[in-house]
Write a protein that holds these residues in place. Structure first.
Motif, PDB file in Angstrom:
ATOM      1  N   ASN A 143     -13.404  -2.132   9.730  1.00 44.75           N
ATOM      2  CA  ASN A 143     -12.671  -0.963  10.210  1.00 44.75           C
ATOM      3  C   ASN A 143     -11.406  -1.324  10.985  1.00 44.75           C
ATOM      4  N   PRO A 144     -11.474  -2.259  11.945  1.00 44.58           N
ATOM      5  CA  PRO A 144     -10.233  -2.605  12.671  1.00 44.58           C
ATOM      6  C   PRO A 144      -9.139  -3.167  11.772  1.00 44.58           C
ATOM      7  N   VAL A 145      -9.533  -4.052  10.829  1.00 49.46           N
ATOM      8  CA  VAL A 145      -8.517  -4.683   9.965  1.00 49.46           C
ATOM      9  C   VAL A 145      -7.887  -3.660   9.027  1.00 49.46           C
ATOM     10  N   LEU A 146      -8.712  -2.859   8.366  1.00 48.44           N
ATOM     11  CA  LEU A 146      -8.172  -1.864   7.439  1.00 48.44           C
ATOM     12  C   LEU A 146      -7.355  -0.802   8.175  1.00 48.44           C
ATOM     13  N   SER A 147      -7.799  -0.413   9.370  1.00 47.69           N
ATOM     14  CA  SER A 147      -7.021   0.556  10.156  1.00 47.69           C
ATOM     15  C   SER A 147      -5.687  -0.053  10.585  1.00 47.69           C
ATOM     16  N   PHE A 148      -5.701  -1.357  10.922  1.00 51.86           N
ATOM     17  CA  PHE A 148      -4.459  -2.046  11.281  1.00 51.86           C
ATOM     18  C   PHE A 148      -3.479  -2.042  10.113  1.00 51.86           C
ATOM     19  N   PHE A 149      -3.975  -2.371   8.911  1.00 52.32           N
ATOM     20  CA  PHE A 149      -3.105  -2.362   7.733  1.00 52.32           C
ATOM     21  C   PHE A 149      -2.562  -0.954   7.467  1.00 52.32           C
ATOM     22  N   GLY A 150      -3.401   0.050   7.662  1.00 49.91           N
ATOM     23  CA  GLY A 150      -2.946   1.427   7.473  1.00 49.91           C
ATOM     24  C   GLY A 150      -1.812   1.782   8.415  1.00 49.91           C
ATOM     25  N   ARG A 151      -1.960   1.380   9.671  1.00 46.34           N
ATOM     26  CA  ARG A 151      -0.880   1.652  10.649  1.00 46.34           C
ATOM     27  C   ARG A 151       0.374   0.853  10.310  1.00 46.34           C
ATOM     28  N   LEU A 152       0.193  -0.404   9.896  1.00 44.01           N
ATOM     29  CA  LEU A 152       1.336  -1.271   9.588  1.00 44.01           C
ATOM     30  C   LEU A 152       2.089  -0.791   8.357  1.00 44.01           C
ATOM     31  N   PHE A 153       1.354  -0.499   7.282  1.00 41.21           N
ATOM     32  CA  PHE A 153       1.985  -0.133   6.018  1.00 41.21           C
ATOM     33  C   PHE A 153       2.644   1.242   6.062  1.00 41.21           C
ATOM     34  N   TYR A 154       2.035   2.179   6.797  1.00 41.27           N
ATOM     35  CA  TYR A 154       2.475   3.574   6.718  1.00 41.27           C
ATOM     36  C   TYR A 154       2.949   4.153   8.041  1.00 41.27           C
ATOM     37  N   LEU A 228      -8.586  -1.425   0.835  1.00 41.12           N
ATOM     38  CA  LEU A 228      -7.394  -2.267   0.973  1.00 41.12           C
ATOM     39  C   LEU A 228      -6.512  -2.156  -0.263  1.00 41.12           C
ATOM     40  N   GLN A 229      -7.120  -2.129  -1.438  1.00 37.07           N
ATOM     41  CA  GLN A 229      -6.365  -2.000  -2.686  1.00 37.07           C
ATOM     42  C   GLN A 229      -5.572  -0.704  -2.703  1.00 37.07           C
ATOM     43  N   PHE A 230      -6.195   0.374  -2.256  1.00 41.21           N
ATOM     44  CA  PHE A 230      -5.490   1.654  -2.227  1.00 41.21           C
ATOM     45  C   PHE A 230      -4.295   1.586  -1.269  1.00 41.21           C
ATOM     46  N   LEU A 231      -4.511   1.011  -0.078  1.00 40.42           N
ATOM     47  CA  LEU A 231      -3.430   0.921   0.899  1.00 40.42           C
ATOM     48  C   LEU A 231      -2.252   0.124   0.347  1.00 40.42           C
ATOM     49  N   LEU A 232      -2.530  -0.951  -0.385  1.00 42.41           N
ATOM     50  CA  LEU A 232      -1.464  -1.779  -0.947  1.00 42.41           C
ATOM     51  C   LEU A 232      -0.741  -1.079  -2.093  1.00 42.41           C
ATOM     52  N   ILE A 233      -1.511  -0.456  -2.981  1.00 41.08           N
ATOM     53  CA  ILE A 233      -0.915   0.180  -4.161  1.00 41.08           C
ATOM     54  C   ILE A 233       0.105   1.238  -3.763  1.00 41.08           C
ATOM     55  N   HIS A 234      -0.159   1.946  -2.693  1.00 39.90           N
ATOM     56  CA  HIS A 234       0.734   3.030  -2.278  1.00 39.90           C
ATOM     57  C   HIS A 234       1.781   2.582  -1.266  1.00 39.90           C
ATOM     58  N   SER A 235       1.904   1.266  -1.087  1.00 36.99           N
ATOM     59  CA  SER A 235       2.941   0.742  -0.198  1.00 36.99           C
ATOM     60  C   SER A 235       3.718  -0.355  -0.926  1.00 36.99           C
ATOM     61  N   PRO A 236       4.673   0.019  -1.798  1.00 31.67           N
ATOM     62  CA  PRO A 236       5.446  -0.985  -2.549  1.00 31.67           C
ATOM     63  C   PRO A 236       6.147  -1.993  -1.647  1.00 31.67           C
ATOM     64  N   ARG A 237       6.499  -1.565  -0.445  1.00 27.04           N
ATOM     65  CA  ARG A 237       7.200  -2.485   0.466  1.00 27.04           C
ATOM     66  C   ARG A 237       6.337  -3.699   0.771  1.00 27.04           C
TER      67      ARG A 237
END
Length: 411
Positions: A143-154, A228-237
C-alpha cells in the motif's frame, strides 16, 4: 443501469457492497449500515452487488432488507460498477462486506460529499489499522509503495490509494469512464477522477480484522502488479518519457566519449564495445520517447489526457511533414555510410578490415539510419492517430451546423 428519470430522488445515499460468498459477515454489515442511517437521519439504501455467491449470501441480503443487484461478470471492479449503475442515491459509499470497515463512519464521508467533493477517500493509516487487520506486506510495502507511485505519477495528494471505504458523487462517477474489472479498479477510480479534475477529499477511517474464516479474495502479488501496471500505463511520462530520455542522454554521452578514440577511466578501458552499448541505449531511448509522445496523443483521443504544448507541437501538420523529411534525410545519410563501408571493403578485395576503425565509422551512420527510419514511422503513426481524432471531432458537429455557412469546426 438506472437513468436519471428512473431515480428515486428521496434516496440521498446508496451504500454499495461487492459480494462473493460473504454469508459469515454480510448480515452484520447490513445491520450496521441501517443503524447508521437511522441514527443520522440519512435517507439511504443498501445495495449488495452479488458476483455469483453460492453460500446463501443473496438470501441473507434479501432477508436483511438490502437490494440485491446480480453482476455476472466476475471481479471486484465489475461488482462495484454494476452496483453503482443500479443505485438510486445521489451519493455512493462503497465498502467491503467482510466487517473490516466501520460503517458507523459513513457520516464522515457523507459530510464531505454534501460539501461538493466528488470523491472522498478513506485513509486507514490516519484512522488506525488494528492489529491483524492488514498483512505485514500490505501495510509496510504494497500500500505505501503503490500509493507513493500514485502520488508521484499523477500529483494526487492521497495517502491511501487502495482504501475500500470511499464515497463519490454518482453523476460524476459516470463521467470517469472506469474500465477495469479487478482489484486495480481502486486505483483507476482515483486516477480517472483526478484526470477529470474532480474535487477529492480524504478522511481518516479505521480498519479491523475481517470476520471471515476463509482467506480474502485479494491476491498479494498478482493484484499488486495489476495496480502498478495500471498506474504506469496511464502515465506516459513515467512509463516512456523519463526512462527514454535518461537512456538517450546517457547513451549519447558514452558515444561522444569513445567515438574519437578509446579512453581509460581508472582501471576501466572504454572502446568500441562501449560505443555499441551507447548506440543501443540511444536507439532504445529514442523509441521510448517516441512511444511516450504517441501514447499521450492517443490518450487525448480517448479523453483521459488533456492536450499540452508538446502534443500540440507534434500534431501540427507542418511539424509532422518536417519530421518525415528529416527522417528521410537521416536514412539517406546512414545509407551513404553503408556505401562508404562497402567501397572500403571492395578496396581490400573483400578481405578483413580493422574492426575498431570500421565500427567507429559505421556506428554514427547506423544510428542515423535507425533513428531516421523510426522518425518516419512515428510521424506517419501520429498522422493516423491525429486524423482519427479530427474525424471524431467532426462527427460531433451536428448536420445543421455542417450546413451552416457560419459554422466552424475546431480540430
Amino acid at each position: 443501469m438506472i437513468s436519471e428519470l428512473d431515480r428515486d430522488f428521496s434516496v440521498e445515499l446508496s451504500v454499495v457492497m461487492p459480494c462473493l460468498n460473504e454469508a459469515e459477515t454480510l448480515a452484520a454489515c447490513i445491520r450496521q449500515i441501517k443503524r447508521t442511517f437511522e441514527a443520522n437521519h440519512i435517507p439511504g439504501e443498501v445495495i449488495i452487488a452479488d458476483n455469483g455467491s453460492t453460500d446463501g449470501s443473496v438470501e441473507i441480503a434479501v432477508r436483511e432488507g438490502a437490494r440485491v443487484v446480480p453482476v455476472s461478470q466476475r471481479g471486484y471492479g465489475s461488482a462495484i460498477d454494476g452496483g453503482v449503475k443500479s443505485a438510486l442515491g445521489e451519493y455512493i459509499i462503497m465498502g467491503d462486506a467482510d466487517s473490516s470497515y466501520n460503517f458507523e463512519e459513513i457520516p464522515v464521508l457523507l459530510t464531505q460529499l454534501r460539501k461538493g467533493y466528488e470523491l472522498v477517500m478513506g485513509n486507514r493509516f490516519k484512522g488506525g489499522v488494528k492489529k491483524g487487520a492488514m498483512p505485514f506486506l500490505h501495510r509496510y510495502l504494497g500500500n505505501p509503495v503503490l500509493s507513493f507511485f500514485g502520488r508521484l505519477f499523477y500529483n494526487i495528494p492521497i495517502g491511501d490509494f487502495h482504501c475500500g471505504l470511499r464515497g463519490f458523487n454518482r453523476k460524476a462517477y459516470l463521467t470517469w469512464g472506469l474500465k477495469t474489472t479487478g482489484m486495480e479498479f481502486a486505483s483507476e477510480m482515483v486516477v480517472k477522477a483526478a484526470l477529470k479534475k474532480a474535487h477529492i477529499a480524504e478522511v481518516p477511517v479505521t480498519l479491523s480484522p475481517d470476520g471471515r474464516s476463509r482467506p480474502p479474495h485479494l491476491r498479494t502479488w498478482q493484484d499488486g502488479w495489476r495496480h502498478l501496471q495500471f498506474l504506469l500505463i496511464h502515465s506516459p511520462r513515467w512509463l516512456f518519457a523519463i526512462p527514454g530520455f535518461s537512456l538517450f542522454v546517457f547513451g549519447l554521452i558514452l558515444m561522444v566519449l569513445v567515438l574519437p578514440s578509446p579512453i581509460q577511466i581508472g582501471r576501466f578501458g572504454l572502446d568500441v564495445h562501449t560505443l555499441l552499448l551507447g548506440m543501443t541505449m540511444v536507439v532504445a531511448g529514442f523509441q521510448a520517447l517516441s512511444l511516450g509522445i504517441v501514447s499521450r496523443i492517443y490518450a487525448i483521443k480517448l479523453g483521459t489526457k488533456q492536450p499540452n504544448n508538446w502534443t500540440n507541437f507534434f500534431t501540427n501538420g507542418r511539424i509532422i511533414n518536417t519530421m518525415i523529411f528529416l527522417g528521410a534525410g537521416l536514412v539517406l545519410l546512414g545509407s551513404f555510410g553503408f556505401v562508404y563501408s562497402f567501397i572500403r571493403w571492395e578496396k581490400q578485395s573483400f578481405g578483413g578490415l580493422d574492426p575498431s576503425r570500421m565500427i567507429r565509422v559505421l556506428v554514427p551512420f547506423m544510428l542515423s539510419f535507425l533513428m531516421g527510419f523510426q522518425l518516419i514511422i512515428v510521424s506517419f503513426f501520429i498522422s493516423l492517430v491525429n486524423l482519427e481524432r479530427i474525424n471524431l471531432v467532426q462527427q460531433i458537429v451536428t448536420p445543421e451546423a455542417n450546413s451552416s455557412a457560419e459554422s466552424t469546426v475546431y480540430s
